[in-house]
Design a protein around this motif. Structure first.
Motif, PDB file in Angstrom:
ATOM      1  N   LEU A 163       0.731  -1.138  -0.184  1.00 39.18           N
ATOM      2  CA  LEU A 163       0.178   0.175   0.035  1.00 39.18           C
ATOM      3  C   LEU A 163       0.789   1.292   0.137  1.00 39.18           C
ATOM      4  O   LEU A 163       0.333   2.081   0.311  1.00 39.18           O
ATOM      5  N   THR A 164       2.105   1.136  -0.386  1.00 40.49           N
ATOM      6  CA  THR A 164       3.013   2.220  -0.456  1.00 40.49           C
ATOM      7  C   THR A 164       3.407   2.549  -1.955  1.00 40.49           C
ATOM      8  O   THR A 164       3.661   1.407  -2.663  1.00 40.49           O
ATOM      9  N   PHE A 165       2.945   3.732  -2.515  1.00 39.76           N
ATOM     10  CA  PHE A 165       3.320   3.931  -3.869  1.00 39.76           C
ATOM     11  C   PHE A 165       4.106   5.125  -4.337  1.00 39.76           C
ATOM     12  O   PHE A 165       4.344   5.977  -3.645  1.00 39.76           O
ATOM     13  N   THR A 166       4.723   4.823  -5.624  1.00 43.16           N
ATOM     14  CA  THR A 166       5.526   6.031  -5.970  1.00 43.16           C
ATOM     15  C   THR A 166       4.317   7.193  -6.557  1.00 43.16           C
ATOM     16  O   THR A 166       3.202   6.609  -6.638  1.00 43.16           O
ATOM     17  N   ALA A 167       4.754   8.291  -6.875  1.00 43.78           N
ATOM     18  CA  ALA A 167       3.683   9.294  -7.347  1.00 43.78           C
ATOM     19  C   ALA A 167       3.026   8.546  -8.666  1.00 43.78           C
ATOM     20  O   ALA A 167       1.808   8.760  -8.810  1.00 43.78           O
ATOM     21  N   GLU A 168       3.913   8.152  -9.523  1.00 51.70           N
ATOM     22  CA  GLU A 168       3.048   7.546 -10.536  1.00 51.70           C
ATOM     23  C   GLU A 168       2.308   6.318 -10.396  1.00 51.70           C
ATOM     24  O   GLU A 168       1.116   6.171 -10.875  1.00 51.70           O
ATOM     25  N   ALA A 171      -0.903   7.330  -8.698  1.00 48.78           N
ATOM     26  CA  ALA A 171      -1.834   8.086  -9.762  1.00 48.78           C
ATOM     27  C   ALA A 171      -2.553   6.999 -10.526  1.00 48.78           C
ATOM     28  O   ALA A 171      -3.659   7.110 -10.607  1.00 48.78           O
ATOM     29  N   VAL A 172      -2.110   5.909 -10.705  1.00 47.92           N
ATOM     30  CA  VAL A 172      -2.646   4.904 -11.396  1.00 47.92           C
ATOM     31  C   VAL A 172      -3.781   3.997 -10.441  1.00 47.92           C
ATOM     32  O   VAL A 172      -4.854   3.824 -10.846  1.00 47.92           O
ATOM     33  N   ALA A 173      -3.305   3.702  -9.253  1.00 42.73           N
ATOM     34  CA  ALA A 173      -4.160   2.973  -8.197  1.00 42.73           C
ATOM     35  C   ALA A 173      -5.445   3.974  -8.195  1.00 42.73           C
ATOM     36  O   ALA A 173      -6.605   3.521  -8.140  1.00 42.73           O
ATOM     37  N   ARG A 174      -4.971   5.415  -7.610  1.00 48.23           N
ATOM     38  CA  ARG A 174      -6.316   6.363  -7.528  1.00 48.23           C
ATOM     39  C   ARG A 174      -7.273   6.180  -8.676  1.00 48.23           C
ATOM     40  O   ARG A 174      -8.629   6.437  -8.478  1.00 48.23           O
ATOM     41  N   ASP A 175      -6.687   6.177  -9.957  1.00 44.55           N
ATOM     42  CA  ASP A 175      -7.421   6.116 -11.060  1.00 44.55           C
ATOM     43  C   ASP A 175      -8.644   4.756 -11.353  1.00 44.55           C
ATOM     44  O   ASP A 175      -9.580   4.862 -11.705  1.00 44.55           O
ATOM     45  N   GLN A 176      -8.006   3.911 -10.632  1.00 43.00           N
ATOM     46  CA  GLN A 176      -8.588   2.549 -10.727  1.00 43.00           C
ATOM     47  C   GLN A 176      -9.491   2.245  -9.490  1.00 43.00           C
ATOM     48  O   GLN A 176     -10.144   1.118  -9.383  1.00 43.00           O
ATOM     49  N   ASN A 177      -9.242   3.091  -8.387  1.00 44.71           N
ATOM     50  CA  ASN A 177     -10.145   2.828  -7.111  1.00 44.71           C
ATOM     51  C   ASN A 177     -11.463   3.544  -7.355  1.00 44.71           C
ATOM     52  O   ASN A 177     -11.486   5.026  -7.463  1.00 44.71           O
ATOM     53  N   TRP A 178     -12.441   3.145  -7.326  1.00 35.84           N
ATOM     54  CA  TRP A 178     -13.947   3.700  -7.485  1.00 35.84           C
ATOM     55  C   TRP A 178     -14.577   4.226  -6.329  1.00 35.84           C
ATOM     56  O   TRP A 178     -15.760   4.421  -6.486  1.00 35.84           O
TER      57      TRP A 178
END
Length: 214
Positions: A163-168, A171-178
């Motif tokens: 559950l730790t992410f790079t900035a990129e 962004a991808v995870a947030r885009d795919q979390n509805w």
């Protein structure tokens, strides 16, 4: 018919964790050991889904393979029938209830995460957003677990990797979390890790349960 679901991670001292163990752990193990559940897990790992906005084709143009992939994922991440007994009732002569005996017994209400969704499942959104490789790092089975303080501490590095992410990546995870973008609702991408770190700091165990509440 619509449903309302809840996924909660609550904190408890080890004494209560051990008391809950005989009731909760066998149910989580039953979910994990179900042959159909294991098949769906393997299927999802082999066939991760595309952008969720492509799933609902009103014209029915999805291929049979695409429909199978989506059905497997939906079944995998829906609330399981065994853990559901914690909310519906374990047996007619057992008055144990998830809300009263687990959620209302949290050691610290600040060390708790809850995602309540209408006609949806928080775990489905989280798992799709982070993908199979990261989801495999999370303890338990599809959001359900019961861990002592020592187990919570031991699992923290894996949860952080999940559950730790790079900035990129974020962004991808947030885009795919509805789910989880109401200003008053904590995101499924943030709440579990926050709770985990706080529980480690407080020396507490954790209980994760995903159920249908309506």
């Amino acid at each position: 018919m619509g449903i309302t679901t809840a996924w909660a991670i609550s904190s408890h001292d080890d004494q209560l964790i051990e008391k809950l163990g005989p009731r909760i752990r066998p149910l989580v193990e039953a979910e994990r050991d179900c042959p159909d559940a294991r098949r769906r897990w393997r299927h999802w790992h082999r066939n991760p889904l595309p952008d969720y906005r492509t799933w609902w084709d009103p014209y029915g143009r999805s291929s049979a393979e695409e429909a199978e992939n989506l059905d497997c994922f939906r079944e995998l991440t829906a609330c399981g029938e065994h853990v559901q007994k914690l909310y519906d009732g374990l047996s007619p002569d057992d008055d144990f209830h998830l809300v009263r005996d687990v959620w209302e017994e949290t050691a610290d209400t600040d060390v708790m995460f809850m995602s309540v969704q209408s006609k949806d499942y928080a775990i489905a959104s989280l798992f799709h957003a982070i993908g199979p490789r990261r989801a495999a790092l999370l303890p338990g089975w599809c959001g359900n677990f019961l861990l002592t303080s020592a187990q919570v501490r031991e699992a923290l590095p894996r949860v952080e990797r999940a559950l730790t992410f790079t900035a990129e990546e974020e962004a991808v995870a947030r885009d795919q979390n509805w789910v989880g973008y109401d200003p008053d609702e904590e995101s499924v991408l943030e709440g579990p890790l926050r709770v985990w770190r706080q529980a480690v700091g407080a020396g507490l165990g954790l209980c994760g349960v995903a159920v249908t509440i309506w």
